[in-house]
Design a protein around this motif. Structure first.
Motif, PDB file in Angstrom:
ATOM      1  N   UNK A  76       0.823  -1.211   0.000  1.00 57.56           N
ATOM      2  CA  UNK A  76       0.000   0.000   0.000  1.00 57.56           C
ATOM      3  C   UNK A  76       0.861   1.267   0.000  1.00 57.56           C
ATOM      4  N   UNK A  77       2.002   1.177   0.616  1.00 53.03           N
ATOM      5  CA  UNK A  77       2.881   2.339   0.657  1.00 53.03           C
ATOM      6  C   UNK A  77       3.843   2.425  -0.506  1.00 53.03           C
ATOM      7  N   UNK A  78       3.908   1.351  -1.318  1.00 48.61           N
ATOM      8  CA  UNK A  78       4.882   1.292  -2.412  1.00 48.61           C
ATOM      9  C   UNK A  78       4.216   1.447  -3.774  1.00 48.61           C
ATOM     10  N   UNK A  79       3.152   0.675  -4.020  1.00 46.88           N
ATOM     11  CA  UNK A  79       2.503   0.666  -5.339  1.00 46.88           C
ATOM     12  C   UNK A  79       1.497   1.807  -5.404  1.00 46.88           C
ATOM     13  N   UNK A  80       1.998   3.002  -5.592  1.00 47.88           N
ATOM     14  CA  UNK A  80       1.132   4.174  -5.648  1.00 47.88           C
ATOM     15  C   UNK A  80       1.831   5.293  -6.410  1.00 47.88           C
ATOM     16  N   UNK A  81       1.069   6.144  -7.077  1.00 48.74           N
ATOM     17  CA  UNK A  81       1.679   7.284  -7.763  1.00 48.74           C
ATOM     18  C   UNK A  81       2.110   8.341  -6.750  1.00 48.74           C
ATOM     19  N   UNK A  82       2.932   9.304  -7.168  1.00 50.81           N
ATOM     20  CA  UNK A  82       3.293  10.398  -6.264  1.00 50.81           C
ATOM     21  C   UNK A  82       2.052  11.168  -5.817  1.00 50.81           C
ATOM     22  N   UNK A  83       2.109  11.750  -4.635  1.00 46.48           N
ATOM     23  CA  UNK A  83       0.958  12.464  -4.087  1.00 46.48           C
ATOM     24  C   UNK A  83       0.472  13.568  -5.013  1.00 46.48           C
ATOM     25  N   UNK A  90      -5.207   7.973  -6.881  1.00 41.01           N
ATOM     26  CA  UNK A  90      -5.025   9.413  -7.148  1.00 41.01           C
ATOM     27  C   UNK A  90      -6.020  10.266  -6.353  1.00 41.01           C
ATOM     28  N   UNK A  91      -6.574   9.732  -5.256  1.00 46.11           N
ATOM     29  CA  UNK A  91      -7.587  10.415  -4.435  1.00 46.11           C
ATOM     30  C   UNK A  91      -8.859  10.705  -5.234  1.00 46.11           C
TER      31      UNK A  91
END
Length: 696
Positions: A376-383, A467-468
């Motif tokens: 969850x903390x790794x596979x994500x785009x930049x904020x 991406x929220x």
């Protein structure tokens, strides 16, 4: 002649075969039959397309239909050999039959049924024919809705990412490279490309190559395949993989699949998020396989090793379609793990499981949330790639999620009430399928959080995967709401049948009553259900709203009627092999997808090459010996598409014309001359860099 949906009948069939056959070969090798094999087919195919494209790229093999097809044959042979070996050793656990009375087993546990009869029954049993009918109903309803929403096959989605997705189809066809590791080269300006999931683009490109239809028609054709073929098959797979339901409930799967605005319609409207839509359409299959693996189901339909093998390719397919969907799938699978733990605790309590074995199993199950938390903390785009803000109160968002009126789309009461009935039924019966209800609640939680959770409350941690974005999260909800709604149909049928039987207890002989009641009750339930859901005013309004996102207009968000007309005339003026200068925030970038001419930018989010940057900054200062003319000659970019209409997402992102000062006032500065115009759209020929203008 303008393309019509009727003229795409053969391409649609061919596209469905391209999408299903590679995965179907593997599914059959994994001992699956009927709707189970068909449900697995498309998600496995997507995984095979994605992986084989990467392998082909590394091996220097040009990507075409033969690549995934050949890869599928190799994988199927390995899977078949593995299953054969395990079966010979007695290590292949056979799933319990859904209908033991029909299994053909003898008293000693053997089978008296001939292999051919077993295969025929696996594909054409009475229940299987009912499942096919349910999927076919879904296809007809969804095809009709999606085709109406898009309008004509050649229409282009007037949205931000449409030019990237359409250009990517042309790019793969030109380069022969559909790898997710390299497709971003199209926008990287010569820099090393970042990873970008390209499974949708690989599938679409093969369909484009084989059918010969245009790039826009191909994209719209794939939208139909995703929404009207994969989606109802996936829902049918999840329902059958989790619970035993009545024939009317199986028939209702297609109706329920076609009854939501949040999926598949929303992602055809918004974005346009073609890859996301592909991933979500396969999401139910991933959950169904995981439930089968952990045996949180009422009937087992696939053995452990085949479920692991199929799950590997399904998960890869979803990840290479869109990583946020596979992360969502893992999150929605948490209730499956929870139910499995509860079942193991109960087994220990009853003395059916040794405490030591339980402890080992508990540790293994506990690894799932630990690994998920890490990913969850790794596979994500930049904020900063997202940034969607909260937009409403939590109570409003809860109502939207529970009654399927996401993002003010209007509440859909029929399927919402059915889902509540289905949830009550599963909970009251203490069914092992209760995880469906928990996962549905979890999916709604993420949507509600996207609508009201603030940044201080952890908005980025909870929602950064998506991406929220409330639109992406809204589209996830039907994947869990729909099977629960099918359970609502099942419960309603059982209650109605019990009431009718009670009333008619002494009127009709039992045999005749059983033969007549079920078909009549199915008609009584399904006809009003289909009519009510498909004529729902909110559904019809959303279809009409989606039409506006595709309908050609004089002042369109991405490409207007006049701009497309100018692009369609490029071949009359621009030599083959030349590059066309475009301002990427206009529809000019689509010249590549529509005509095959290379353009200086294929998407607003791009890195310009040094030559393109020189052109964008200094073209209106061009003289024959200038650096910008050297760039023009190097790129063979002697033509410029000047589209003065509205920029895409201008109301959100502002006007970008100031970032391209070199494209201003070309005619007034005697740098270029118009050669074809339509309205505010003009094709210019750059004259300042002609060799005859070079000073002696």
């Amino acid at each position: 002649m303008e393309t019509t949906w009727a003229s795409l009948t053969i391409p649609l069939i061919v596209g469905a075969l391209i999408l299903l056959i590679p995965g179907l070969i593997v599914a059959v090798a994994l001992r699956q039959r009927g709707v189970e094999a068909l449900g697995l087919a498309a998600p496995i195919s997507v995984g095979i397309f994605g992986v084989s494209a990467i392998v082909a790229s590394k091996a220097g093999i040009r990507f075409s239909l033969l690549v995934p097809l050949g890869f599928a044959v190799i994988v199927a042979a390995i899977m078949y050999a593995l299953c054969w070996f395990l079966e010979r050793r007695g290590w292949l656990d056979a799933p319990a039959s859904a209908h033991p009375v029909d299994s053909g087993q003898t008293a000693d546990g053997g089978t008296s049924e001939k292999p051919l009869n077993r295969v025929i029954r696996g594909w054409f049993s009475r229940e299987m024919l009912i499942c096919y009918a349910g999927v076919l109903i879904g296809f007809v309803l969804l095809y009709w809705s999606i085709a109406r929403a898009i309008g004509r096959p050649e229409y282009i989605s007037q949205t931000y990412d449409a030019n990237f997705h359409l250009n990517a189809i042309r790019y793969i066809a030109d380069t022969g490279d559909a790898s997710s590791l390299t497709i971003a080269s199209m926008t990287s300006g010569g820099e090393p490309p970042a990873f970008y999931p390209a499974a949708w683009h690989g599938v679409a490109t093969v369909i484009y190559q084989v059918t010969g239809v245009s790039v826009p028609a191909t994209a719209n054709l794939v939208s139909v395949l995703v929404g009207a073929v994969i989606w109802p098959l996936s829902l049918m797979y999840l329902v059958r993989s989790t619970v035993r339901v009545s024939a009317p409930a199986l028939l209702s799967v297609g109706i329920i699949a076609a009854s939501y605005t949040a999926f598949p319609m929303l992602l055809i409207n918004f974005g346009v998020l073609y890859p996301n839509s592909l991933g979500i359409s396969a999401l139910p299959v991933g959950l169904g396989l995981f439930a089968q693996l952990l045996r949180t189901v009422q009937v087992r339909r696939i053995e452990t090793v085949p479920s692991l093998c199929a799950g590997f390719f399904v998960a890869l397919g979803i990840a290479l379609a869109n990583p946020n969907v596979v992360m969502g799938m893992l999150a929605f699978a948490l209730p499956i793990v929870l139910v499995r733990i509860v079942l193991q605790v109960r087994a220990v309590w009853r003395g059916e499981l040794k405490p030591l074995i339980f402890a080992v199993q508990l540790v293994l199950l506990a690894l799932f949330p630990v690994i998920l938390n890490f990913l969850w903390g790794v596979v994500r785009p930049p904020k900063d790639a997202g940034g969607w803000e909260p937009a409403t109160r939590d109570s409003t968002a809860i109502g939207e999620a529970l009654f399927n009126g996401q993002i003010y789309n209007g509440l859909l009461w029929t399927v919402s009430v059915l889902a509540l009935i289905g949830a009550y039924y599963l909970i009251s019966r203490r069914s092992v399928g209760i995880w469906l209800v928990l996962s549905w609640v979890y999916a709604m939680y993420f949507y509600v959080a996207s609508r009201w959770m603030t940044w201080d409350e952890g908005r980025d941690w909870v929602l950064g995967i998506w991406y929220h974005d409330p639109f992406r999260l809204a589209a996830n909800v039907p994947a869990l709401a729909a099977p629960v709604a099918v359970m609502g149909v099942h419960a309603a049928y059982l209650w109605l049948r019990a009431a009718v039987r009670l009333v008619g207890e002494r009127i009709t002989p039992v045999g005749e009553r059983h033969a007549i009641i079920s078909p009549l009750l199915a008609i009584v339930l399904l006809v009003p259900l289909g009519f009510n859901t498909q004529t729902d005013p909110n559904m019809q309004r959303y279809i009409e709203a989606t039409q506006q996102m595709y309908l050609p207009k004089d002042h369109a968000l991405l490409i207007s009627i006049d701009e497309r007309d100018v692009i369609n005339h490029l071949h009359e003026y621009v030599p083959a092999g030349d590059t066309v200068v475009v301002q990427p925030w206009t529809g000019g970038s689509l010249a590549y997808a529509l005509t095959g001419y290379k353009v200086t930018a294929t998407h607003p989010q791009y890195t310009a090459t040094s030559n393109a940057q020189e052109i964008y900054q200094h073209l209106n200062e061009a003289t024959p010996d200038s650096a910008v003319c050297s760039a023009i000659r190097s790129e063979k970019a002697y033509y410029y598409l000047d589209f003065k209409g509205t920029e895409i997402n201008e109301h959100i992102r502002g006007d970008h014309r100031a970032q391209y000062p070199g494209l201003q006032d070309l005619k007034d500065k005697n740098v270029a001359e118009p050669v074809y115009s339509k309205g505010d759209a003009t094709l210019y020929r750059i004259t300042a860099c002609n060799e005859e203008n070079r000073p002696a």
